[in-house]
Design a protein around this motif. Sequence first.
Motif, PDB file in Angstrom:
ATOM      1  N   ARG A   1      46.068  27.185  52.937  1.00 43.52           N
ATOM      2  CA  ARG A   1      45.329  27.022  51.684  1.00 43.52           C
ATOM      3  C   ARG A   1      44.192  28.032  51.616  1.00 43.52           C
TER       4      ARG A   1
ATOM      5  N   THR B   1      42.467  26.626  45.434  1.00 41.01           N
ATOM      6  CA  THR B   1      41.923  25.265  45.496  1.00 41.01           C
ATOM      7  C   THR B   1      40.413  25.362  45.322  1.00 41.01           C
TER       8      THR B   1
ATOM      9  N   ARG C   1      44.674  23.645  42.548  1.00 38.66           N
ATOM     10  CA  ARG C   1      44.028  22.335  42.413  1.00 38.66           C
ATOM     11  C   ARG C   1      42.521  22.488  42.224  1.00 38.66           C
TER      12      ARG C   1
ATOM     13  N   LEU D   1      43.437  16.064  48.667  1.00 42.29           N
ATOM     14  CA  LEU D   1      43.828  17.474  48.489  1.00 42.29           C
ATOM     15  C   LEU D   1      45.251  17.730  48.975  1.00 42.29           C
TER      16      LEU D   1
END
Length: 370
Positions: A2, A78, A127, A239
């Motif tokens: 990520r 993210t 996200r 998450l």
Amino acid sequence: MRRLLVTGGAGFIGANFCHYWCAAHPGDRVVVLDALTYAGNLASIAPLIDAGALRFVRGDIGERERVTALLAEESLGTIVNFAAESHVDRSLEDPARFLRTNVLGTQALLDAARTAWGQDAGQRGCRFHHVSTDEVYGSLAPTQAAFSESTPYSPNSPYAASKAAADHLVRAYAHSFGLPVTISNCSNNYGPFQFPEKLLPLCILNLLEGRRLPIYGDGLQIRDWLHVSDHCRALELILTKSAPGETWNIGGSTQDPNLVVVGTVCDLVDAAFAAEPALAARFPRSAPAQGRSARTLIEHVRDRPGHDRRYAVDSGKIARSLGFRAATALRAGLETTVRWYLDHEAWWRGIVSGEYRQWYARQYSQAERT
Ligand code: NAD
Ligand code: TYD
């Protein structure tokens, strides 16, 4: 792997989250964006910066173009938005500052995400996670059921109202523009790196300095205390496991009045001094160093205007769907927190000798004894 933008990562919860995330996901790219207001403290994440575990960028979430460029330059998919003005008492002094960061800042961050991520953000697994508070739900009567995700918003302080407005904007950006968002509303956090204006560190540091412990009103207000490490674990679950569009309540499942919680902190400080005689030499002004129980410093002062009486969070949804349960019992969490402040004097001395000293004097000289 990520690639995360953590806003407000030099604050209390953000810094704990950075430590947690970098240890649990060492292969991830973490970039912290923080304006370093009075509440931001680079020392809280300095070991991570020095170790190359994250990149720190000083900046404001309200700087739309700059944040858009940062998201693109670092390919960050993210966002975990902790950045906020977070203290209710300060929101009573200067509400505009809360609207600037918490509402307009969040909106600028949402715009930056939209621009940088484009139309297919959802398909690409992007996200935007927004960290919010249980205070958006207002205050509970003694026998009322705990806040659930469907409790209507009813914020009572400028802080809570600004967080509620931000939550609505996040939801609206998902609905109107398809931005992949999640929101969490958590209860009162405590633990390492908390700025000393908040009740528990304020009491711990006042105890060490022999200052009174100002209890607003009758001290029977109830909060649902959540250890920050449990909060970080809940955020990790959201998450990694939550579908976009979901809202999650996170609580610690404790409901003790402030007086009881502060009394426990006093007892823990007394016990630490009894077990470790060197503490009396380090903190000669503290009550236990002078042969008195720490509880003798408790003092009732004028109540906070509009003070919410009771918060309690129903964590049933996150327990059932994501398997979250707060693991830290309150007394054990308070004990390690007291120990952390005893062991990190350099961290808090840097704060209490700065702007905080003047703010504290102003704030508490006005608080009449009752
Ligand atoms: P904090 O006040 O300790 O830290 C806030 C951080 O945000 C600081 O590092 C500050 O420098 C930074 N910041 C402020 N304005 C900024 C801006 N315009 N741009 C970039 N950075 C900015 O707050 P906290 O206690 O760590 O809370 C983090 C989040 O969690 C907040 O959104 C708060 O509303 C929410 N929350 C906190 C609690 C709690 O008990 N502390 C409970 C529920 C929800
Ligand atoms: P605080 O840490 O400010 O969190 P919040 O207002 O977001 O819940 O306060 C926690 C509780 O402690 C709240 O009921 C207000 C009370 N309080 C005091 O009694 N004295 C104090 O000096 C402070 C800062 C808070």
